[in-house]
Design an enzyme around this catalytic site. Structure first.
Site: not given
Ligand code: MRU
Length: 323
Positions: A43-45, A83, A187, A228, A238-239
């Site tokens: 995960r993570g862009a 995603r 996270q 993101d 973003n998150k």
């Protein structure tokens, strides 16, 4: 995250299991790679972009070039759909598809492999450059608040928001990181804390709901988060929870920085309202009575007005962004 030692698989550290267990997964089948991205094993862009690129190269290696070319569009579509919010995923997959058009069938598999490796290597370099440019933000003794994990675990390199932190620490500066826990998948509490602890960087985890109070207390010098997708006007996906941190930072006069590689800037999207936000399953929120409905967006959009600065591999940049 990268290639397995024999180069035949995508190797990831299963982030679903951290910090309790460090399990490496070698993935080749497209179903497994899509599932790893969807379930946040990786995960993570930037990381999902690199993973998708390597994933395409290894999964298509089982076919002759002519057949791989026919399979590529469907596989690319499945990866992109896994995603929707992080632009890096579609960016990397589209780059792989474009590379495929440049060669004949007999050179296709080698080209896909080379392009995936180029995407990985460039990501490492972009992280280093973000870190180098961001060092000016972190004098000795600085206290940084971050949200989610935009560190090494979220990229192929040393991270985006955490890149300057890693480099400042390596340069001997004292840096204290406050990590929002980042509900619901934690996270921050699981991954940022794990990554920083391993690096020997002091880290304090706080519940998301405590971030405003922490900012009010004067314990934070600046906020740095990842992204993101950054739209042409500078809005930042973003998150989930990032927007609230940005509002609280503004209210308490704490600078709020966004760190991202150039590949996270989506100049083709005008503003944040046009970003497709991913919604996730109710099960992620834990024990909820069956009669209660759930609203579980994975990301929010922080408007440009709340961002003090955009830290990229090309240095500090200002919107509007153009192609
Ligand atoms: O749902 P996740 O864990 O993939 O969300 C990750 C984030 O929101 C990160 O802050 C962002 O992708 C930047 S990672 C360098």
């Amino acid at each position: 995250m990268g290639w397995s030692p024999d180069g035949r698989a995508l190797r990831i550290l299963d982030q679903r299991l951290l910090p309790a267990q460090e399990l490496l997964l070698d993935l080749v089948a497209l179903d497994d790679i899509v599932s790893a991205i969807r379930t946040l094993a990786v995960r993570g862009a930037p990381a999902i972009g690199v993973a998708a690129a390597i994933g395409l190269a290894v999964t298509l290696a089982a076919y002759p070039g002519s057949q791989a070319r026919l399979l590529l569009p469907d596989m690319a579509g499945r990866l992109i759909a896994s995603r929707p919010t992080a632009v890096n995923l579609a960016w990397a997959v589209q780059r792989m598809c474009a590379a495929a058009t440049q060669v004949a069938d007999d050179a296709l598999l080698a080209k896909l492999r080379a392009e995936a490796e180029a995407i990985r290597v460039e990501d490492v370099a972009m992280c280093d450059a973000i870190g180098a440019h961001g060092l000016s933000l972190l004098p000795d003794g600085v206290r940084v608040l971050t949200h989610c994990n935009a560190g090494a675990l979220a990229t192929a390199g040393i991270g985006t928001a955490l890149a300057p932190v890693h480099l400042a620490h390596a340069a001997g500066r004292r840096v204290h990181v406050y990590a929002d826990e980042t509900r619901p998948l934690r996270q921050g509490g699981r991954l940022t804390a794990w990554e920083l602890e391993r690096a020997g960087i002091p880290v304090t985890v706080l519940p998301d709901g405590a971030a405003a109070s922490l900012l009010k207390s004067g314990a934070v010098d600046l906020v740095i988060v990842g992204a993101d997708r950054i739209t042409a006007n500078g809005d930042v996906a973003n998150k989930i929870g990032t927007y609230g941190v940005a509002l609280a930072a503004r209210a308490h006069h704490v600078p709020f920085y966004v760190a991202a590689p150039w590949s996270t800037i989506d100049a083709a999207t005008a503003h944040g309202a046009d970003i497709c936000i991913e919604y996730r399953d109710r099960a992620e929120l834990g024990d909820i009575p069956a009669g209660a409905s759930v609203w579980n967006p994975a990301f929010d959009v922080t408007p440009r007005e709340l961002v003090t600065g955009y830290l990229t591999d090309r240095g500090f940049v200002d919107p509007p962004f153009s192609e």
